[in-house]
Motif scaffolding. Sequence first.
Motif, PDB file in Angstrom:
ATOM      1  N   TYR A  41       0.832  -1.192   0.000  1.00 53.83           N
ATOM      2  CA  TYR A  41       0.000   0.000   0.000  1.00 53.83           C
ATOM      3  C   TYR A  41       0.875   1.255   0.000  1.00 53.83           C
ATOM      4  CZ  TYR A  41      -3.432  -3.435   1.491  1.00 53.83           C
ATOM      5  OH  TYR A  41      -4.225  -4.539   1.564  1.00 53.83           O
ATOM      6  N   ARG A  42       0.275   2.371  -0.358  1.00 51.48           N
ATOM      7  CA  ARG A  42       1.011   3.634  -0.349  1.00 51.48           C
ATOM      8  C   ARG A  42       0.124   4.739   0.232  1.00 51.48           C
ATOM      9  NH1 ARG A  42      -0.447   6.822  -4.899  1.00 51.48           N
ATOM     10  NH2 ARG A  42      -1.828   5.710  -6.341  1.00 51.48           N
ATOM     11  N   ALA A  43       0.781   5.719   0.829  1.00 48.32           N
ATOM     12  CA  ALA A  43       0.065   6.849   1.408  1.00 48.32           C
ATOM     13  C   ALA A  43      -0.268   7.863   0.317  1.00 48.32           C
ATOM     14  CB  ALA A  43       0.910   7.509   2.486  1.00 48.32           C
ATOM     15  N   VAL A  44      -1.467   8.433   0.402  1.00 49.51           N
ATOM     16  CA  VAL A  44      -1.918   9.435  -0.576  1.00 49.51           C
ATOM     17  C   VAL A  44      -2.357  10.688   0.180  1.00 49.51           C
ATOM     18  CG1 VAL A  44      -3.527   9.959  -2.432  1.00 49.51           C
ATOM     19  CG2 VAL A  44      -2.716   7.617  -2.123  1.00 49.51           C
ATOM     20  N   PRO A  45      -1.593  11.776   0.119  1.00 43.96           N
ATOM     21  CA  PRO A  45      -1.996  13.015   0.804  1.00 43.96           C
ATOM     22  C   PRO A  45      -3.335  13.516   0.273  1.00 43.96           C
ATOM     23  CG  PRO A  45       0.297  13.126   0.090  1.00 43.96           C
ATOM     24  CD  PRO A  45      -0.299  11.908  -0.568  1.00 43.96           C
ATOM     25  N   LEU A  46      -4.184  13.968   1.177  1.00 42.59           N
ATOM     26  CA  LEU A  46      -5.488  14.501   0.775  1.00 42.59           C
ATOM     27  C   LEU A  46      -5.313  15.896   0.192  1.00 42.59           C
ATOM     28  CD1 LEU A  46      -7.763  13.373   3.739  1.00 42.59           C
ATOM     29  CD2 LEU A  46      -7.382  12.254   1.536  1.00 42.59           C
ATOM     30  N   GLN A  47      -5.971  16.144  -0.932  1.00 47.23           N
ATOM     31  CA  GLN A  47      -5.870  17.432  -1.612  1.00 47.23           C
ATOM     32  C   GLN A  47      -7.166  18.221  -1.422  1.00 47.23           C
ATOM     33  OE1 GLN A  47      -3.006  18.322  -3.050  1.00 47.23           O
ATOM     34  NE2 GLN A  47      -2.077  16.337  -2.575  1.00 47.23           N
ATOM     35  N   GLY A  48      -7.049  19.520  -1.408  1.00 50.49           N
ATOM     36  CA  GLY A  48      -8.237  20.351  -1.256  1.00 50.49           C
ATOM     37  C   GLY A  48      -7.960  21.535  -0.352  1.00 50.49           C
ATOM     38  N   HIS A  49      -8.719  22.610  -0.508  1.00 55.20           N
ATOM     39  CA  HIS A  49      -8.439  23.833   0.253  1.00 55.20           C
ATOM     40  C   HIS A  49      -8.769  23.687   1.724  1.00 55.20           C
ATOM     41  CE1 HIS A  49     -12.720  24.152  -0.733  1.00 55.20           C
ATOM     42  NE2 HIS A  49     -12.827  24.983   0.284  1.00 55.20           N
ATOM     43  N   ASN A  50      -9.625  22.699   2.075  1.00 51.99           N
ATOM     44  CA  ASN A  50      -9.984  22.508   3.483  1.00 51.99           C
ATOM     45  C   ASN A  50      -9.259  21.334   4.125  1.00 51.99           C
ATOM     46  OD1 ASN A  50     -11.794  24.653   3.620  1.00 51.99           O
ATOM     47  ND2 ASN A  50     -13.471  23.410   2.777  1.00 51.99           N
ATOM     48  N   SER A  51      -8.361  20.696   3.390  1.00 54.66           N
ATOM     49  CA  SER A  51      -7.672  19.516   3.910  1.00 54.66           C
ATOM     50  C   SER A  51      -6.462  19.921   4.731  1.00 54.66           C
ATOM     51  CB  SER A  51      -7.218  18.611   2.754  1.00 54.66           C
ATOM     52  OG  SER A  51      -8.333  18.110   2.061  1.00 54.66           O
ATOM     53  N   LEU A  52      -6.310  19.277   5.876  1.00 52.70           N
ATOM     54  CA  LEU A  52      -5.144  19.529   6.711  1.00 52.70           C
ATOM     55  C   LEU A  52      -3.932  18.807   6.128  1.00 52.70           C
ATOM     56  CD1 LEU A  52      -6.730  19.099  10.261  1.00 52.70           C
ATOM     57  CD2 LEU A  52      -6.283  21.218   9.024  1.00 52.70           C
ATOM     58  N   PRO A  53      -2.740  19.398   6.236  1.00 52.47           N
ATOM     59  CA  PRO A  53      -1.550  18.776   5.645  1.00 52.47           C
ATOM     60  C   PRO A  53      -1.152  17.458   6.306  1.00 52.47           C
ATOM     61  CG  PRO A  53      -0.938  20.677   6.982  1.00 52.47           C
ATOM     62  CD  PRO A  53      -2.439  20.708   6.864  1.00 52.47           C
ATOM     63  N   THR A  54      -1.700  17.205   7.498  1.00 50.47           N
ATOM     64  CA  THR A  54      -1.341  15.971   8.207  1.00 50.47           C
ATOM     65  C   THR A  54      -2.248  14.804   7.837  1.00 50.47           C
ATOM     66  OG1 THR A  54      -2.726  16.651  10.070  1.00 50.47           O
ATOM     67  CG2 THR A  54      -0.380  17.214  10.153  1.00 50.47           C
ATOM     68  N   ARG A  55      -3.293  15.071   7.078  1.00 48.28           N
ATOM     69  CA  ARG A  55      -4.246  14.004   6.752  1.00 48.28           C
ATOM     70  C   ARG A  55      -3.862  13.305   5.455  1.00 48.28           C
ATOM     71  NH1 ARG A  55     -10.169  16.560   8.344  1.00 48.28           N
ATOM     72  NH2 ARG A  55      -9.809  16.583  10.596  1.00 48.28           N
ATOM     73  N   VAL A  56      -3.801  11.985   5.541  1.00 47.87           N
ATOM     74  CA  VAL A  56      -3.470  11.181   4.365  1.00 47.87           C
ATOM     75  C   VAL A  56      -4.440  10.020   4.265  1.00 47.87           C
ATOM     76  CG1 VAL A  56      -1.015  11.761   4.398  1.00 47.87           C
ATOM     77  CG2 VAL A  56      -1.836   9.776   5.664  1.00 47.87           C
ATOM     78  N   SER A  57      -4.628   9.571   3.048  1.00 52.48           N
ATOM     79  CA  SER A  57      -5.430   8.385   2.798  1.00 52.48           C
ATOM     80  C   SER A  57      -4.487   7.265   2.357  1.00 52.48           C
ATOM     81  CB  SER A  57      -6.476   8.667   1.710  1.00 52.48           C
ATOM     82  OG  SER A  57      -7.301   7.543   1.521  1.00 52.48           O
ATOM     83  N   THR A  58      -5.012   6.112   2.081  1.00 50.80           N
ATOM     84  CA  THR A  58      -4.200   4.985   1.618  1.00 50.80           C
ATOM     85  C   THR A  58      -4.809   4.411   0.346  1.00 50.80           C
ATOM     86  OG1 THR A  58      -5.444   3.465   3.043  1.00 50.80           O
ATOM     87  CG2 THR A  58      -3.364   4.333   3.897  1.00 50.80           C
ATOM     88  N   ALA A  59      -3.954   3.836  -0.464  1.00 44.70           N
ATOM     89  CA  ALA A  59      -4.406   3.214  -1.711  1.00 44.70           C
ATOM     90  C   ALA A  59      -3.595   1.951  -1.943  1.00 44.70           C
ATOM     91  CB  ALA A  59      -4.244   4.171  -2.889  1.00 44.70           C
ATOM     92  N   THR A  60      -4.216   0.987  -2.612  1.00 46.60           N
ATOM     93  CA  THR A  60      -3.516  -0.249  -2.949  1.00 46.60           C
ATOM     94  C   THR A  60      -2.482   0.043  -4.023  1.00 46.60           C
ATOM     95  OG1 THR A  60      -5.503  -1.535  -2.449  1.00 46.60           O
ATOM     96  CG2 THR A  60      -3.784  -2.622  -3.740  1.00 46.60           C
ATOM     97  N   ALA A  61      -1.216  -0.244  -3.738  1.00 47.87           N
ATOM     98  CA  ALA A  61      -0.153   0.006  -4.711  1.00 47.87           C
ATOM     99  C   ALA A  61      -0.029  -1.165  -5.675  1.00 47.87           C
ATOM    100  CB  ALA A  61       1.172   0.245  -3.991  1.00 47.87           C
ATOM    101  N   SER A  62       0.155  -2.341  -5.146  1.00 40.63           N
ATOM    102  CA  SER A  62       0.283  -3.533  -5.980  1.00 40.63           C
ATOM    103  C   SER A  62       0.317  -4.746  -5.072  1.00 40.63           C
ATOM    104  CB  SER A  62       1.566  -3.481  -6.829  1.00 40.63           C
ATOM    105  OG  SER A  62       2.698  -3.457  -5.982  1.00 40.63           O
ATOM    106  N   SER A  63       0.157  -5.896  -5.658  1.00 45.07           N
ATOM    107  CA  SER A  63       0.303  -7.135  -4.906  1.00 45.07           C
ATOM    108  C   SER A  63       1.688  -7.703  -5.180  1.00 45.07           C
ATOM    109  CB  SER A  63      -0.771  -8.147  -5.309  1.00 45.07           C
ATOM    110  OG  SER A  63      -0.666  -8.444  -6.693  1.00 45.07           O
ATOM    111  N   ALA A  64       2.233  -8.385  -4.214  1.00 47.87           N
ATOM    112  CA  ALA A  64       3.558  -8.972  -4.360  1.00 47.87           C
ATOM    113  C   ALA A  64       3.558 -10.342  -3.712  1.00 47.87           C
ATOM    114  CB  ALA A  64       4.614  -8.056  -3.730  1.00 47.87           C
TER     115      ALA A  64
END
Length: 247
Positions: A41-64
Motif C-alpha cells: 500500500y502507499r500513502a496518498v496526501p489529501l488534496q483540497g483547500h480545506n484539507s489539513l496537511p497531516t491528513r493522508v489516505s491509503t491506496a492499494t499500490a500492488s500485490s507482491a
Amino acid sequence: MDRVVYTAASGASRVLEHQGIVSNNMANVSTAGFREELAMYRAVPLQGHNSLPTRVSTATASSASNYQQGGLAETGHVLDLAIRGEGWFAVQTPDGEAYTRAGEFAVNAESVLVTQSGLPVLSEDNAPIEIPERGTMTFSDDGQITVIGAGDNPNDIQNIGIVKMVNPPVENLVRGEDGLFRLADGTAAPADEQVRMVSGFVERSNVNPAEAMVTMIANARLFEMQMKVIQEAKTNAERANGILSAQ
C-alpha cells in the motif's frame, strides 16, 4: 461530517483487503509450493483547500509475493518433485504456459504427467510428457526422465524427455487467479539448465502460520480503532449540531 471519517474509512478498507490476503495465506499453509502473498500500500496526501496537511489516505499500490523457498518434505514417491533453490516447473494451461513450485505430480488416464489439477507438465520441447505404461521412472536432478519398461532388461533404459524448469526474474512474474505464475508480458520463459530438482520430495508452503495469525489479530485491532475514530467523529458532529440548534 468531518473529513476524518473518509480518512478512517479508507484505512479500514485497506485493513479489510489485507485481512483477506492474510486469510488466504493461512488457508494455503498446507498447499505444496504455495508462495505467500504480500499486500503493498502507499500513502496518498489529501488534496483540497480545506484539507489539513497531516491528513493522508491509503491506496492499494500492488500485490507482491514472498519467493523464499519453503521447506522440503520427503515423501518417497517418485512423482513428487521439488526444486532446490530458485526456479519453477512449467505447465500447460488453457491460457498458455504457466509456472508453479508445486511438484505433486501424477500420471493421468492418457499416460501424461500432470499436476494435481490435471494440467500437463511440459518438457523442454514445450510438449506434454508421456509416460510408458507400467514403466519404472527415475528423475535426475537436471530433470531428465528415464524409464525401464515392465519386464525389460535393466540395461534397456529409455530417456523419454527432460522436465522443463525455468528461472525468469521474479519481478517479471504475476500471480494468476488460479495460483499459477506467468510472465507479465504473456511470453514463455526459456528453459534454464542451471535449475535443479530432487525426486521423492515436496516443497511446503512458505507461509509462516504463527506470523500470519499475529498479523490477523493486529489487523482486527486496527480495524476496531478505525471504527472507533468514525464513531467519535459521528459523536462530535452530533454534539456540534446540538450546540448550533440550541442557539
